[in-house]
Design a protein around this motif. Sequence first.
Motif, mmCIF file in Angstrom:
data_model
loop_
_atom_site.group_PDB
_atom_site.id
_atom_site.type_symbol
_atom_site.label_atom_id
_atom_site.label_comp_id
_atom_site.label_asym_id
_atom_site.label_seq_id
_atom_site.Cartn_x
_atom_site.Cartn_y
_atom_site.Cartn_z
ATOM 1 N N ALA A 43 -5.865 7.317 -22.399
ATOM 2 C CA ALA A 43 -6.182 8.731 -22.178
ATOM 3 C C ALA A 43 -4.953 9.537 -21.764
ATOM 4 C CB ALA A 43 -7.287 8.865 -21.133
ATOM 5 N N TYR A 44 -4.056 8.923 -20.991
ATOM 6 C CA TYR A 44 -2.864 9.666 -20.583
ATOM 7 C C TYR A 44 -1.999 9.989 -21.793
ATOM 8 C CZ TYR A 44 1.642 10.861 -18.578
ATOM 9 O OH TYR A 44 2.830 11.497 -18.275
ATOM 10 N N ASP A 45 -1.784 8.989 -22.647
ATOM 11 C CA ASP A 45 -0.974 9.236 -23.845
ATOM 12 C C ASP A 45 -1.595 10.334 -24.703
ATOM 13 O OD1 ASP A 45 0.742 7.287 -22.993
ATOM 14 O OD2 ASP A 45 0.260 5.830 -24.545
ATOM 15 N N LEU A 47 -3.666 12.781 -23.710
ATOM 16 C CA LEU A 47 -3.572 14.084 -23.041
ATOM 17 C C LEU A 47 -2.148 14.622 -23.116
ATOM 18 C CD1 LEU A 47 -5.148 16.237 -21.536
ATOM 19 C CD2 LEU A 47 -4.845 14.939 -19.424
ATOM 20 N N LEU A 48 -1.166 13.725 -22.982
ATOM 21 C CA LEU A 48 0.236 14.150 -23.083
ATOM 22 C C LEU A 48 0.576 14.540 -24.524
ATOM 23 C CD1 LEU A 48 2.843 14.537 -21.462
ATOM 24 C CD2 LEU A 48 3.428 12.154 -21.971
ATOM 25 N N GLN A 51 -0.701 17.915 -24.901
ATOM 26 C CA GLN A 51 0.159 18.832 -24.164
ATOM 27 C C GLN A 51 1.435 19.132 -24.959
ATOM 28 O OE1 GLN A 51 0.272 20.553 -21.354
ATOM 29 N NE2 GLN A 51 2.448 20.991 -21.564
ATOM 30 N N ARG A 52 1.955 18.124 -25.642
ATOM 31 C CA ARG A 52 3.213 18.287 -26.374
ATOM 32 C C ARG A 52 3.019 18.870 -27.766
ATOM 33 N NH1 ARG A 52 6.491 12.734 -24.587
ATOM 34 N NH2 ARG A 52 6.927 13.489 -22.474
ATOM 35 N N VAL A 59 -6.564 21.496 -25.950
ATOM 36 C CA VAL A 59 -7.616 20.804 -25.189
ATOM 37 C C VAL A 59 -8.600 21.824 -24.624
ATOM 38 C CG1 VAL A 59 -8.104 19.316 -23.225
ATOM 39 C CG2 VAL A 59 -6.041 18.939 -24.586
ATOM 40 N N LEU A 60 -9.851 21.702 -25.007
ATOM 41 C CA LEU A 60 -10.886 22.573 -24.443
ATOM 42 C C LEU A 60 -11.570 21.908 -23.266
ATOM 43 C CD1 LEU A 60 -12.599 23.950 -27.688
ATOM 44 C CD2 LEU A 60 -10.622 24.858 -26.450
ATOM 45 N N ASP A 61 -11.695 20.591 -23.316
ATOM 46 C CA ASP A 61 -12.438 19.890 -22.277
ATOM 47 C C ASP A 61 -12.141 18.386 -22.374
ATOM 48 O OD1 ASP A 61 -14.139 19.776 -20.136
ATOM 49 O OD2 ASP A 61 -15.978 20.067 -21.283
ATOM 50 N N VAL A 62 -12.173 17.721 -21.237
ATOM 51 C CA VAL A 62 -11.991 16.266 -21.196
ATOM 52 C C VAL A 62 -13.101 15.692 -20.344
ATOM 53 C CG1 VAL A 62 -10.450 14.361 -20.592
ATOM 54 C CG2 VAL A 62 -9.482 16.539 -21.347
ATOM 55 N N GLY A 63 -13.799 14.708 -20.848
ATOM 56 C CA GLY A 63 -14.890 14.106 -20.106
ATOM 57 C C GLY A 63 -14.410 13.066 -19.117
ATOM 58 N N VAL A 108 -12.970 7.920 -22.933
ATOM 59 C CA VAL A 108 -12.757 9.273 -22.421
ATOM 60 C C VAL A 108 -12.807 10.223 -23.613
ATOM 61 C CG1 VAL A 108 -11.156 10.826 -21.264
ATOM 62 C CG2 VAL A 108 -11.346 8.442 -20.517
ATOM 63 N N PHE A 110 -12.300 13.627 -25.559
ATOM 64 C CA PHE A 110 -11.525 14.863 -25.616
ATOM 65 C C PHE A 110 -12.189 15.811 -26.605
ATOM 66 C CE2 PHE A 110 -7.406 13.972 -23.499
ATOM 67 C CZ PHE A 110 -7.638 12.656 -23.150
ATOM 68 N N ARG A 148 5.384 15.802 -31.949
ATOM 69 C CA ARG A 148 6.209 15.252 -30.868
ATOM 70 C C ARG A 148 5.434 14.078 -30.271
ATOM 71 N NH1 ARG A 148 7.733 18.474 -25.337
ATOM 72 N NH2 ARG A 148 8.831 16.730 -24.392
ATOM 73 N N TYR B 44 -2.241 10.345 -15.315
ATOM 74 C CA TYR B 44 -3.376 10.897 -16.062
ATOM 75 C C TYR B 44 -4.188 11.851 -15.200
ATOM 76 C CZ TYR B 44 -7.785 11.344 -18.542
ATOM 77 O OH TYR B 44 -8.904 11.862 -19.151
ATOM 78 N N LEU B 47 -2.215 15.066 -14.885
ATOM 79 C CA LEU B 47 -2.191 15.870 -16.113
ATOM 80 C C LEU B 47 -3.556 16.507 -16.360
ATOM 81 C CD1 LEU B 47 -0.440 16.820 -18.460
ATOM 82 C CD2 LEU B 47 -0.922 14.673 -19.644
#
Lengths: 259, 259
Positions: A43-45, A47-48, A51-52, A59-63, A108, A110, A148, B44, B47
């Motif tokens: 999930a971090y990768d 979300l990043l 972001q990049r 991103v509108l929403d993350v559960g 998770v 997205f 990216r 995570y 972020l």
Amino acid sequence: MDVAALTPERARSHFREGLRTPTAGWCRGWTQANLLAVPRELAYDLLLFAQRNPVACPVLDVGDPGAVSTALFGGDLRTDLPAYRVYEDGRAVADVGDVRDAWRDDLVAFLLGCSFTFEDALLRAGVPVRHIEAGTNVPMYLTSIACRPAGSLGGPLVVSMRPVPASLVPAAVRVTARYPAVHGAPVHVGDPGEIGIADLGVPDFGDPVEVRTGEIPVFWACGVTPQAAVMASGVSFAIGHLPGHMAITDARDDRFQVP
Amino acid sequence: MDVAALTPERARSHFREGLRTPTAGWCRGWTQANLLAVPRELAYDLLLFAQRNPVACPVLDVGDPGAVSTALFGGDLRTDLPAYRVYEDGRAVADVGDVRDAWRDDLVAFLLGCSFTFEDALLRAGVPVRHIEAGTNVPMYLTSIACRPAGSLGGPLVVSMRPVPASLVPAAVRVTARYPAVHGAPVHVGDPGEIGIADLGVPDFGDPVEVRTGEIPVFWACGVTPQAAVMASGVSFAIGHLPGHMAITDARDDRFQVP
């Protein structure tokens, strides 16, 4: 059925009952979203990566991990989209209408903005939308533009294409620029070869549409981009929407409009 | 020294050599940023916290684990800010000018937009900026407004305050709204009590400033907010900038201006 007039809740109940259809033109005034659910350790990768690459992945929403609804999406993410694509080791292994069996407690979800959201604004501005006229799915293409990367995730930008009469291209740019959270202004106008698209007649996702004399192909960043990254990066497991078969959220589209 | 005229590189070399000062008014035209570095296993949550609280936590850049510079910040994040605050188990344990000894290989550095970036635009619009006139740090306050939590992270919104002559409040709103990536428009205008601030004369971070007759306190979301979440959530380890002592990046401020 006047699909444009349906509420998100009604539309989702049709999908839950088995209706399988692209959602362009559905639920006028409501925000549509791309779904990508990945294991918590990815999930971090993701979300990043979003972001990049914010134009492709707004991103509108993350559960929360395991949750099957989110703040924006009151339905059940496992059943209330018209169709899903399941990935294993970077390969699409199933296109299905329901993912209750495939869902995992560590997923998770997205929700990312979708350009279907601004199509109503295009129509109101007098810009025709060919795939809505034709009742087909929007054509989507892998491009030669690299995103990216972020951690383990990388891949090409995916775009959706709408043919626009030359005189209306400025209007199409102006209207969609007001919706940055659902991909905003086009990323390319004109020659598809310049962004690595060999043949508009053979989209990588969705259906081809006719480009008529006097029309210019206009390309918007597409929320299938992270699914292309899932494939390019060999992600062990993920569930996405089937391209064009979106999550219809409980958020009005004007919420994502800027002045 | 005319600090407004310095390049980011020159400013950072002063800080690297030991100069300890708030950075309001430094490097006119360049983007200043909040720093928060957290262990990879918390990245995570941070972020996602930023994603869920975008006005307070506009992400400008995220480093790779262990990296001491990022795409936007060419200097060394361990030495090139004027001062740092180190946290253990949610408590501030040290305010120092250099964190080479405290830095860890698993730290992920987040750079978040800072309202110092739009102060030059305020000045050009004729809106006075009291803490720059006074040569002090901006006053910052914990509020009673709760952020939307994310995983293990939650806490109160932090705001910065600038007293603005009543007739210039609309100009201050208009100018800063054009910089959404560095907190954008104010979150509150007027009575500090309404957002839980008991006494403007006693800021939680930074220095108090005089609010003159005819001036209204105007509050902007502040990038110290995630440091407040670090404290409220008992985060095991983190390194932030000392509030007001920012990372001066290599990005021009007009990059973050919208029409």
